[in-house]
Design a protein around this motif. Structure first.
Motif, PDB file in Angstrom:
ATOM      1  N   VAL A  57       0.837  -1.200   0.000  1.00  0.00           N
ATOM      2  CA  VAL A  57       0.000   0.000   0.000  1.00  0.00           C
ATOM      3  C   VAL A  57       0.872   1.250   0.000  1.00  0.00           C
ATOM      4  CG1 VAL A  57      -1.787   1.302   1.208  1.00  0.00           C
ATOM      5  CG2 VAL A  57      -1.871  -1.214   1.202  1.00  0.00           C
ATOM      6  N   GLN A  58       0.638   2.100  -0.993  1.00  0.00           N
ATOM      7  CA  GLN A  58       1.328   3.380  -1.115  1.00  0.00           C
ATOM      8  C   GLN A  58       0.323   4.508  -0.875  1.00  0.00           C
ATOM      9  OE1 GLN A  58       3.299   3.619  -4.947  1.00  0.00           O
ATOM     10  NE2 GLN A  58       3.773   1.432  -4.874  1.00  0.00           N
ATOM     11  N   LYS A  59       0.822   5.713  -0.735  1.00  0.00           N
ATOM     12  CA  LYS A  59      -0.038   6.876  -0.505  1.00  0.00           C
ATOM     13  C   LYS A  59      -1.094   7.016  -1.604  1.00  0.00           C
ATOM     14  CE  LYS A  59       0.017  11.682   0.743  1.00  0.00           C
ATOM     15  NZ  LYS A  59       0.517  12.309   1.928  1.00  0.00           N
ATOM     16  N   LEU A  62      -4.654   5.443  -1.136  1.00  0.00           N
ATOM     17  CA  LEU A  62      -5.462   5.810   0.023  1.00  0.00           C
ATOM     18  C   LEU A  62      -6.627   6.734  -0.326  1.00  0.00           C
ATOM     19  CD1 LEU A  62      -2.571   6.544   2.549  1.00  0.00           C
ATOM     20  CD2 LEU A  62      -3.726   4.362   2.084  1.00  0.00           C
ATOM     21  N   ASN A  63      -7.679   6.643   0.493  1.00  0.00           N
ATOM     22  CA  ASN A  63      -8.786   7.596   0.398  1.00  0.00           C
ATOM     23  C   ASN A  63      -8.517   8.769   1.334  1.00  0.00           C
ATOM     24  OD1 ASN A  63      -9.502   6.787   3.048  1.00  0.00           O
ATOM     25  ND2 ASN A  63     -11.115   5.418   2.327  1.00  0.00           N
ATOM     26  N   HIS A  69      -8.401   2.911  -0.559  1.00  0.00           N
ATOM     27  CA  HIS A  69      -9.642   3.262  -1.244  1.00  0.00           C
ATOM     28  C   HIS A  69     -10.338   1.992  -1.725  1.00  0.00           C
ATOM     29  CE1 HIS A  69     -12.325   5.011  -4.206  1.00  0.00           C
ATOM     30  NE2 HIS A  69     -12.052   6.204  -3.691  1.00  0.00           N
ATOM     31  N   GLY A  70     -11.644   1.935  -1.573  1.00  0.00           N
ATOM     32  CA  GLY A  70     -12.400   0.773  -2.024  1.00  0.00           C
ATOM     33  C   GLY A  70     -12.204   0.493  -3.496  1.00  0.00           C
ATOM     34  N   GLY A  71     -12.072   1.537  -4.299  1.00  0.00           N
ATOM     35  CA  GLY A  71     -11.830   1.359  -5.733  1.00  0.00           C
ATOM     36  C   GLY A  71     -10.488   0.713  -6.008  1.00  0.00           C
ATOM     37  N   CYS A  72      -9.489   1.029  -5.187  1.00  0.00           N
ATOM     38  CA  CYS A  72      -8.173   0.388  -5.321  1.00  0.00           C
ATOM     39  C   CYS A  72      -8.286  -1.092  -5.002  1.00  0.00           C
ATOM     40  CB  CYS A  72      -7.168   1.069  -4.403  1.00  0.00           C
ATOM     41  SG  CYS A  72      -5.548   0.264  -4.401  1.00  0.00           S
ATOM     42  N   GLU A 101     -16.732  -8.267  -0.036  1.00  0.00           N
ATOM     43  CA  GLU A 101     -17.160  -7.887   1.298  1.00  0.00           C
ATOM     44  C   GLU A 101     -15.961  -7.224   1.966  1.00  0.00           C
ATOM     45  OE1 GLU A 101     -17.589 -11.298   0.234  1.00  0.00           O
ATOM     46  OE2 GLU A 101     -19.509 -10.596  -0.565  1.00  0.00           O
ATOM     47  N   PHE A 102     -16.083  -5.931   2.264  1.00  0.00           N
ATOM     48  CA  PHE A 102     -15.026  -5.180   2.916  1.00  0.00           C
ATOM     49  C   PHE A 102     -15.131  -5.438   4.419  1.00  0.00           C
ATOM     50  CE2 PHE A 102     -15.918  -3.047  -1.031  1.00  0.00           C
ATOM     51  CZ  PHE A 102     -14.668  -2.673  -1.507  1.00  0.00           C
ATOM     52  N   LEU A 103     -14.087  -6.018   5.014  1.00  0.00           N
ATOM     53  CA  LEU A 103     -14.141  -6.442   6.409  1.00  0.00           C
ATOM     54  C   LEU A 103     -13.313  -5.568   7.338  1.00  0.00           C
ATOM     55  CD1 LEU A 103     -13.830 -10.262   5.686  1.00  0.00           C
ATOM     56  CD2 LEU A 103     -15.926  -8.931   6.043  1.00  0.00           C
ATOM     57  N   GLU A 104     -12.189  -5.058   6.857  1.00  0.00           N
ATOM     58  CA  GLU A 104     -11.285  -4.245   7.671  1.00  0.00           C
ATOM     59  C   GLU A 104     -10.612  -3.212   6.780  1.00  0.00           C
ATOM     60  OE1 GLU A 104      -9.619  -4.715  10.922  1.00  0.00           O
ATOM     61  OE2 GLU A 104     -10.798  -6.421  11.604  1.00  0.00           O
ATOM     62  N   ALA A 105     -10.172  -2.135   7.382  1.00  0.00           N
ATOM     63  CA  ALA A 105      -9.410  -1.119   6.649  1.00  0.00           C
ATOM     64  C   ALA A 105      -7.940  -1.542   6.584  1.00  0.00           C
ATOM     65  CB  ALA A 105      -9.534   0.232   7.342  1.00  0.00           C
ATOM     66  N   ALA A 106      -7.249  -1.021   5.583  1.00  0.00           N
ATOM     67  CA  ALA A 106      -5.799  -1.212   5.475  1.00  0.00           C
ATOM     68  C   ALA A 106      -5.177   0.155   5.254  1.00  0.00           C
ATOM     69  CB  ALA A 106      -5.463  -2.160   4.323  1.00  0.00           C
TER      70      ALA A 106
END
Length: 155
Positions: A57-59, A62-63, A69-72, A101-106
């Motif tokens: 994950v890079q900057k 991110l949202n 970001h969900g789109g990512c 199914e989105f379960l946790e943030a990263a």
């Protein structure tokens, strides 16, 4: 057991293999300009023929809240569906369904890894399911369907 050395997943003309860094030995495709800007997303095939995918994950991923970001995540999931199906796809295909199914943030710096399986590969449709993890933490589950296409891959 079928010889996978000639699989499109491993022999595509647009396949790039990292020769250094964190993803040394992992592969990615270079023909898709959207994925080139969204990624880099990587895949590898283990000796047991299981396909694994990953990205750091890079900057830019991110949202506004500092989470991926969900789109990512969905772009990565689409990449994963094709990588996981790659050993049976044997040519081009198009996504006809994608569910998650989105379960946790990263967050920035995390390594997101995907594993999955082909649950059915018919004459025209391939069904895939899998999950994304950060370490042991499950962040997303997904399923996708690919329709085999007669269209040739442009490079």
């Amino acid at each position: 057991m079928k010889d996978i050395s000639k699989s499109a997943l491993l022999t595509r003309p647009d396949l790039h293999e990292a020769t250094e860094g964190e993803f040394k030995g992992w592969r990615t495709w270079t023909f898709d300009s959207f994925l080139n800007q969204s990624g880099p997303f990587w895949h590898r095939v283990d000796v047991d023929r299981r396909v694994h995918c990953a990205f750091r994950v890079q900057k830019k991923h991110l949202n506004g809240h500092g989470n991926v970001h969900g789109g990512c995540f969905m772009a990565f999931v689409d990449y994963c569906v094709f990588a996981i199906a790659g050993l049976v796809l044997e040519g081009p295909g198009v996504t006809v369904a994608l569910s998650s199914e989105f379960l946790e943030a990263a967050r920035e710096g995390e390594l997101i890894e995907a594993a999955g399986e082909v649950t059915r590969a018919g004459g025209s449709l391939i069904f895939v399911r899998g999950e994304l993890k950060s370490g042991e933490r499950l962040v997303l589950t997904f399923s996708g369907t690919i329709k085999r296409s007669k269209q040739k891959l442009s490079t």
